[in-house]
Design an enzyme around this catalytic site. Structure first.
Site, PDB file in Angstrom:
ATOM      1  N   CYS A 125       0.865  -1.182   0.000  1.00 58.96           N
ATOM      2  CA  CYS A 125       0.000   0.000   0.000  1.00 58.96           C
ATOM      3  C   CYS A 125       0.901   1.230   0.000  1.00 58.96           C
ATOM      4  O   CYS A 125       2.107   1.133   0.029  1.00 58.96           O
ATOM      5  CB  CYS A 125      -0.846   0.005   1.264  1.00 58.96           C
ATOM      6  SG  CYS A 125      -1.713  -1.531   1.553  1.00 58.96           S
TER       7      CYS A 125
ATOM      8  N   ARG B  17       1.012   1.866  -6.012  1.00 59.89           N
ATOM      9  CA  ARG B  17       1.288   0.888  -4.955  1.00 59.89           C
ATOM     10  C   ARG B  17       0.018   0.186  -4.484  1.00 59.89           C
ATOM     11  O   ARG B  17       0.069  -0.773  -3.720  1.00 59.89           O
ATOM     12  CB  ARG B  17       1.967   1.556  -3.756  1.00 59.89           C
ATOM     13  CG  ARG B  17       3.313   2.182  -4.037  1.00 59.89           C
ATOM     14  CD  ARG B  17       3.863   2.843  -2.797  1.00 59.89           C
ATOM     15  NE  ARG B  17       4.064   1.872  -1.740  1.00 59.89           N
ATOM     16  CZ  ARG B  17       5.158   1.113  -1.626  1.00 59.89           C
ATOM     17  NH1 ARG B  17       6.109   1.230  -2.535  1.00 59.89           N
ATOM     18  NH2 ARG B  17       5.291   0.251  -0.664  1.00 59.89           N
TER      19      ARG B  17
ATOM     20  N   TRP C 194      -3.850  -1.633  -0.987  1.00 61.18           N
ATOM     21  CA  TRP C 194      -3.829  -2.865  -1.788  1.00 61.18           C
ATOM     22  C   TRP C 194      -4.208  -3.951  -0.784  1.00 61.18           C
ATOM     23  O   TRP C 194      -3.392  -4.357   0.030  1.00 61.18           O
ATOM     24  CB  TRP C 194      -2.446  -3.106  -2.369  1.00 61.18           C
ATOM     25  CG  TRP C 194      -2.382  -4.386  -3.128  1.00 61.18           C
ATOM     26  CD1 TRP C 194      -2.019  -5.617  -2.660  1.00 61.18           C
ATOM     27  CD2 TRP C 194      -2.725  -4.594  -4.503  1.00 61.18           C
ATOM     28  NE1 TRP C 194      -2.107  -6.551  -3.639  1.00 61.18           N
ATOM     29  CE2 TRP C 194      -2.552  -5.966  -4.780  1.00 61.18           C
ATOM     30  CE3 TRP C 194      -3.169  -3.781  -5.514  1.00 61.18           C
ATOM     31  CZ2 TRP C 194      -2.786  -6.517  -6.028  1.00 61.18           C
ATOM     32  CZ3 TRP C 194      -3.408  -4.324  -6.763  1.00 61.18           C
ATOM     33  CH2 TRP C 194      -3.221  -5.676  -7.020  1.00 61.18           C
TER      34      TRP C 194
ATOM     35  N   ASN D 275       1.334   0.090   6.040  1.00 64.80           N
ATOM     36  CA  ASN D 275       1.658  -0.705   4.853  1.00 64.80           C
ATOM     37  C   ASN D 275       2.451  -1.903   5.349  1.00 64.80           C
ATOM     38  O   ASN D 275       3.456  -1.754   6.020  1.00 64.80           O
ATOM     39  CB  ASN D 275       2.496   0.118   3.868  1.00 64.80           C
ATOM     40  CG  ASN D 275       3.040  -0.762   2.741  1.00 64.80           C
ATOM     41  OD1 ASN D 275       2.380  -1.736   2.367  1.00 64.80           O
ATOM     42  ND2 ASN D 275       4.223  -0.461   2.252  1.00 64.80           N
ATOM     43  N   GLY D 276       1.960  -3.104   5.032  1.00 63.63           N
ATOM     44  CA  GLY D 276       2.682  -4.315   5.436  1.00 63.63           C
ATOM     45  C   GLY D 276       1.700  -5.391   5.848  1.00 63.63           C
ATOM     46  O   GLY D 276       0.501  -5.288   5.589  1.00 63.63           O
TER      47      GLY D 276
ATOM     48  N   GLU E  16       7.519 -20.999 -19.132  1.00 65.76           N
ATOM     49  CA  GLU E  16       7.486 -19.620 -18.641  1.00 65.76           C
ATOM     50  C   GLU E  16       8.597 -18.805 -19.287  1.00 65.76           C
ATOM     51  O   GLU E  16       8.393 -17.661 -19.683  1.00 65.76           O
ATOM     52  CB  GLU E  16       7.594 -19.591 -17.121  1.00 65.76           C
ATOM     53  CG  GLU E  16       7.525 -18.215 -16.502  1.00 65.76           C
ATOM     54  CD  GLU E  16       6.231 -17.452 -16.832  1.00 65.76           C
ATOM     55  OE1 GLU E  16       5.281 -18.060 -17.343  1.00 65.76           O
ATOM     56  OE2 GLU E  16       6.205 -16.229 -16.621  1.00 65.76           O
TER      57      GLU E  16
ATOM     58  N   LYS F 219       7.852 -15.439 -21.537  1.00 67.51           N
ATOM     59  CA  LYS F 219       8.475 -14.152 -21.197  1.00 67.51           C
ATOM     60  C   LYS F 219       9.183 -13.570 -22.413  1.00 67.51           C
ATOM     61  O   LYS F 219       9.059 -12.399 -22.748  1.00 67.51           O
ATOM     62  CB  LYS F 219       9.471 -14.347 -20.044  1.00 67.51           C
ATOM     63  CG  LYS F 219       8.819 -14.562 -18.700  1.00 67.51           C
ATOM     64  CD  LYS F 219       8.365 -13.289 -18.044  1.00 67.51           C
ATOM     65  CE  LYS F 219       6.934 -12.976 -17.912  1.00 67.51           C
ATOM     66  NZ  LYS F 219       5.877 -13.885 -17.875  1.00 67.51           N
TER      67      LYS F 219
ATOM     68  N   GLU G 158       6.574 -12.433 -25.164  1.00 64.25           N
ATOM     69  CA  GLU G 158       5.647 -11.317 -24.905  1.00 64.25           C
ATOM     70  C   GLU G 158       6.357  -9.975 -24.776  1.00 64.25           C
ATOM     71  O   GLU G 158       5.739  -8.950 -25.027  1.00 64.25           O
ATOM     72  CB  GLU G 158       4.759 -11.591 -23.710  1.00 64.25           C
ATOM     73  CG  GLU G 158       5.415 -11.767 -22.376  1.00 64.25           C
ATOM     74  CD  GLU G 158       4.355 -11.996 -21.279  1.00 64.25           C
ATOM     75  OE1 GLU G 158       3.217 -11.550 -21.410  1.00 64.25           O
ATOM     76  OE2 GLU G 158       4.711 -12.623 -20.280  1.00 64.25           O
TER      77      GLU G 158
ATOM     78  N   HIS H 234      10.987 -35.591 -32.203  1.00 64.84           N
ATOM     79  CA  HIS H 234       9.799 -36.130 -32.902  1.00 64.84           C
ATOM     80  C   HIS H 234       9.223 -35.130 -33.879  1.00 64.84           C
ATOM     81  O   HIS H 234       8.015 -35.130 -34.126  1.00 64.84           O
ATOM     82  CB  HIS H 234       8.751 -36.548 -31.859  1.00 64.84           C
ATOM     83  CG  HIS H 234       9.228 -37.663 -30.983  1.00 64.84           C
ATOM     84  ND1 HIS H 234       9.323 -38.969 -31.416  1.00 64.84           N
ATOM     85  CD2 HIS H 234       9.715 -37.648 -29.716  1.00 64.84           C
ATOM     86  CE1 HIS H 234       9.817 -39.719 -30.442  1.00 64.84           C
ATOM     87  NE2 HIS H 234      10.059 -38.952 -29.396  1.00 64.84           N
TER      88      HIS H 234
ATOM     89  N   LYS I 151      -2.792  -6.262 -19.102  1.00 63.49           N
ATOM     90  CA  LYS I 151      -2.395  -6.895 -17.843  1.00 63.49           C
ATOM     91  C   LYS I 151      -3.420  -7.952 -17.425  1.00 63.49           C
ATOM     92  O   LYS I 151      -3.074  -8.984 -16.915  1.00 63.49           O
ATOM     93  CB  LYS I 151      -2.252  -5.848 -16.739  1.00 63.49           C
ATOM     94  CG  LYS I 151      -1.776  -6.419 -15.400  1.00 63.49           C
ATOM     95  CD  LYS I 151      -0.422  -7.088 -15.530  1.00 63.49           C
ATOM     96  CE  LYS I 151       0.035  -7.768 -14.247  1.00 63.49           C
ATOM     97  NZ  LYS I 151       1.224  -8.623 -14.450  1.00 63.49           N
TER      98      LYS I 151
HETATM   99  C1  AGP Z   1       2.077 -13.400 -18.252  1.00 63.98           C
HETATM  100  O1  AGP Z   1       3.299 -12.675 -18.280  1.00 63.98           O
HETATM  101  C2  AGP Z   1       1.010 -12.748 -19.105  1.00 63.98           C
HETATM  102  N1  AGP Z   1       0.849 -11.393 -18.720  1.00 63.98           N
HETATM  103  C3  AGP Z   1      -0.271 -13.554 -19.183  1.00 63.98           C
HETATM  104  O2  AGP Z   1       0.059 -14.817 -19.743  1.00 63.98           O
HETATM  105  C4  AGP Z   1      -1.004 -13.804 -17.861  1.00 63.98           C
HETATM  106  O3  AGP Z   1      -0.253 -14.716 -17.068  1.00 63.98           O
HETATM  107  C5  AGP Z   1      -2.370 -14.431 -18.180  1.00 63.98           C
HETATM  108  O4  AGP Z   1      -3.104 -13.511 -18.952  1.00 63.98           O
HETATM  109  C6  AGP Z   1      -3.165 -14.802 -16.917  1.00 63.98           C
HETATM  110  O5  AGP Z   1      -3.443 -13.642 -16.187  1.00 63.98           O
HETATM  111  P1  AGP Z   1      -4.028 -13.825 -14.701  1.00 63.98           P
HETATM  112  O6  AGP Z   1      -2.961 -14.520 -13.905  1.00 63.98           O
HETATM  113  O7  AGP Z   1      -4.299 -12.432 -14.214  1.00 63.98           O
HETATM  114  O8  AGP Z   1      -5.264 -14.659 -14.787  1.00 63.98           O
END
Ligand code: AGP
Length: 610
Positions: free
Chosen positions: A2, A27, A76, A102-103, A484, A488, A491, A507, A605
């Site tokens: 927060c 935050r 938050w 905050n914490g 993962e 990364k 994206e 394969h 996001k």
């Molecule tokens: C991950 O870096 C991406 N931003 C995306 O794959 C994300 O993980 C996915 O959209 C799921 O989002 P969520 O965890 O908010 O459900």
């Protein structure tokens, strides 16, 4: 995470507090509030759910509140849903002691019980109200703010940046911190405090960073500092060289790099919250041992990185708890007429708690009468509200679109859930249980050692700017991390990449390997590493460029151009370490390509559409 602010001086405090909170809204932004005290010590509190603008409108930009001293908070949520009651500031019964925090007060439940036994009542679900009333309790005992706050700090466990108004001390602010950030400034005419520098930069670039368990007293444009024994302490002045924009990122160039570096604290916070007195405490989740014993199958669903966490959790839960686990892409699960015996637990993983496909998967599971457990980072989000059980990760707001710290916090959630199931099914001796928990608690420091060696990763990334294709390969948990690492890279660097089970490459997909194709091998699963090395060599013979992430001490062939070693840990927790070089690699490659790291093209996001 927060944001807190404080002001005492000659001007009306409320507008200054609101402006400071605006600088800290990144935050946390699910609710906000301010408290202002006048020269007679009368304290007025105003709070509002929602973004800061709702509070600003409610108090007409601060014009309706009169007083030259105050504290403010943008929340938050970690305890209690985001609403006006749970918003800070919190107060004692007669509003003569008011605080923002905050914490995370880890032992808030036991403190709350003690205070209730001493006649206190509570209006909110927050740990901060408990903290405030604990200060009130010790103020009534000692009659003096410094001693009250010192005694508070001796009784609480957890993290806090706490600012307190006492009506007996008009126009003064007392503050203390432990593990949560706090910065303080005094100009001779005015005093300021905040969670972060951006809230103060308009007034001064000379600030004090108080240490853990140091108490600050802000009054008449001066600030004095004490230790918890009440002895005065000297704190050096720090001159801030950042501009306001950079300061929101704590001096990091991008939120993503800041969030990568927050991972040790995030994991420490998440573990610290759920491990109490050497045991995993899921009482907040209402997941009883009896219920855990009744679960005979687990289905995990998520999207993107959340799905990758599910793939890793499958290995860990099956290995430790011997319960069959199936992992599904949420966008597929919702359309699958899966066979159910009605006893499965469906785990939905989602940082935002608002991903449309994951919400749909949750609702599909519930429509089949199945129990659902959500692992989410946003308190009060749709998935959190609709699931039967909720595990809140303690990652704080994640601003960068590419998830890092939330992914890592979700992994830790998976380890704790796997251990809880293993314990409920009596599959671990006390010694094994203790050993695994203590290994978990070493992860934050091990991640820090990886982060300190990011120069080699940065240099390697820089040399990969022209890459067009990449493969990430591994076996077992290393395959889960490959997914993962590949996402990364895709994206944020816009380089095409695929994660492949190392044994699967021959394969078909190996036909794509050509001169210079980057192949990243993950080698943390000792009993599988030798086979993955053979797969890497197969690609090398087709002129691939090899890079490897491996545990320290792993023998890696000379053909691997770059080796990023990570400290050893229990193989089941390896993903938390092996993912770090891959996050950094994608980050630095994106930066070297001049991409918008925090807001990559085409992405959002939270994907709230199907
Ligand atoms: C991950 O870096 C991406 N931003 C995306 O794959 C994300 O993980 C996915 O959209 C799921 O989002 P969520 O965890 O908010 O459900």
């Amino acid at each position: 995470m927060c944001g807190i602010v404080g002001y005492t001086g000659k001007k009306q405090a409320a507008p200054i507090l609101l402006e400071g909170l605006t600088k800290l809204e990144y935050r946390g932004y699910d609710s906000a509030g301010v408290a202002v005290s006048d020269a007679y010590g009368r304290i007025e509190i105003a709070k509002a759910q929602g973004k800061l603008d709702v509070l600003k409108e409610k108090i007409d930009g601060g014009k309706t509140m009169h007083g030259a001293c105050g504290i403010g908070h943008t929340r938050w949520a970690t305890h209690g849903v985001p609403n006006e009651t749970n918003a800070h500031p919190h107060c004692n019964d007669d509003s003569t002691i008011v605080a923002v925090h905050n914490g995370i007060i880890e032992n808030y439940a036991e403190l709350k019980a003690k205070l209730i036994r001493r006649g206190y009542q509570f209006y909110s679900q927050t740990d901060t109200e408990v903290a405030t009333k604990l200060v009130d309790y010790y103020y009534k005992k000692h009659g003096e703010p410094l001693k009250a706050i010192a005694e508070f700090s001796l009784r609480v466990r957890g993290s806090y940046a706490l600012a307190v108004l006492f009506s007996d001390y008009p126009e003064e602010i007392y503050a203390i911190r432990k593990d949560s950030p706090m910065v303080i400034a005094a100009t001779g005419k005015e005093c300021f405090l905040a969670s972060d520098v951006p809230a103060l930069l308009k007034y001064t670039k000379n600030v004090y960073y108080i240490e853990n368990d140091q108490i600050a007293h802000l009054k008449n444009g001066q600030t004095s500092f004490y230790n918890i024994d009440g002895d005065p302490v000297e704190i050096p002045l720090t001159h801030i060289t950042w501009d306001a924009q950079a300061a929101e990122k704590d001096g990091y160039e991008h939120y993503m790099l800041k969030e990568i570096h927050e991972q040790p604290r995030v994991i420490k916070d998440t573990l610290g919250y759920f491990i109490q007195n050497g045991k995993i405490d899921f009482s907040e989740l209402n997941l009883t041992d009896a219920y855990l014993k009744s679960v005979n199958k687990i289905i995990i669903a998520g999207c993107g990185s959340a799905y990758h966490v599910g793939v890793a959790m499958q290995y860990v839960i099956e290995d430790l708890a011997r319960i069959p686990v199936r992992v599904e892409l949420a966008s597929e699960f919702r359309y699958r007429s899966f066979i159910s015996d009605g006893k499965e637990l469906v785990i939905i993983i989602s940082q935002s708690g608002e991903t449309a496909d994951s919400i749909a998967a949750l609702r599909e599971a519930k429509s089949r009468g199945l129990k659902t457990l959500a692992i989410v980072n946003v308190v009060g989000s749709t998935i959190a509200r609709e699931a039967d059980f909720v595990f809140y990760t303690k990652a704080g707001p994640e601003i960068s679109v590419a998830t890092t710290k939330a992914y890592s916090a979700q992994l830790v959630a998976g380890y704790l859930i796997a251990l809880k199931f293993a314990e409920a099914h009596s599959l671990l001796s006390d010694g094994q249980y203790r050993e695994l928990l203590s290994e978990l608690c070493l992860l934050p420091e091990k991640i820090k050692t990886i982060l300190e060696k990011d120069t080699a990763i940065q240099q390697f990334a820089f040399h990969c700017m022209d890459k067009k294709n990449a493969f990430f390969i591994g076996r077992g948990l290393d395959y889960a991390v490959s997914m993962e690492g590949s996402l990364k890279l895709k994206e944020i660097s816009y380089i095409h990449s695929e994660a492949y089970a190392a044994g699967e490459l021959k394969h078909g997909a190996i036909s794509l390997i050509e001169d210079g194709t980057l192949v990243f091998g993950i080698l943390t699963q000792d009993e599988l590493a030798e086979k993955t090395v053979s797969n890497l060599e197969e690609t090398k013979s087709r002129k691939a460029q090899l890079a490897v992430v491996a545990f320290e001490g792993t023998e890696v062939p000379k053909s691997c151009e770059c080796v990023f070693y990570v400290p050893r840990t229990d193989a089941r927790f390896a993903a938390s370490l092996s993912v770090i070089p891959l996050q950094l690699y994608a980050y630095y490659l994106s930066v070297s390509k001049g991409n918008n790291v925090d807001k990559p093209r085409n992405l959002a996001k939270s994907v709230t559409v199907e």
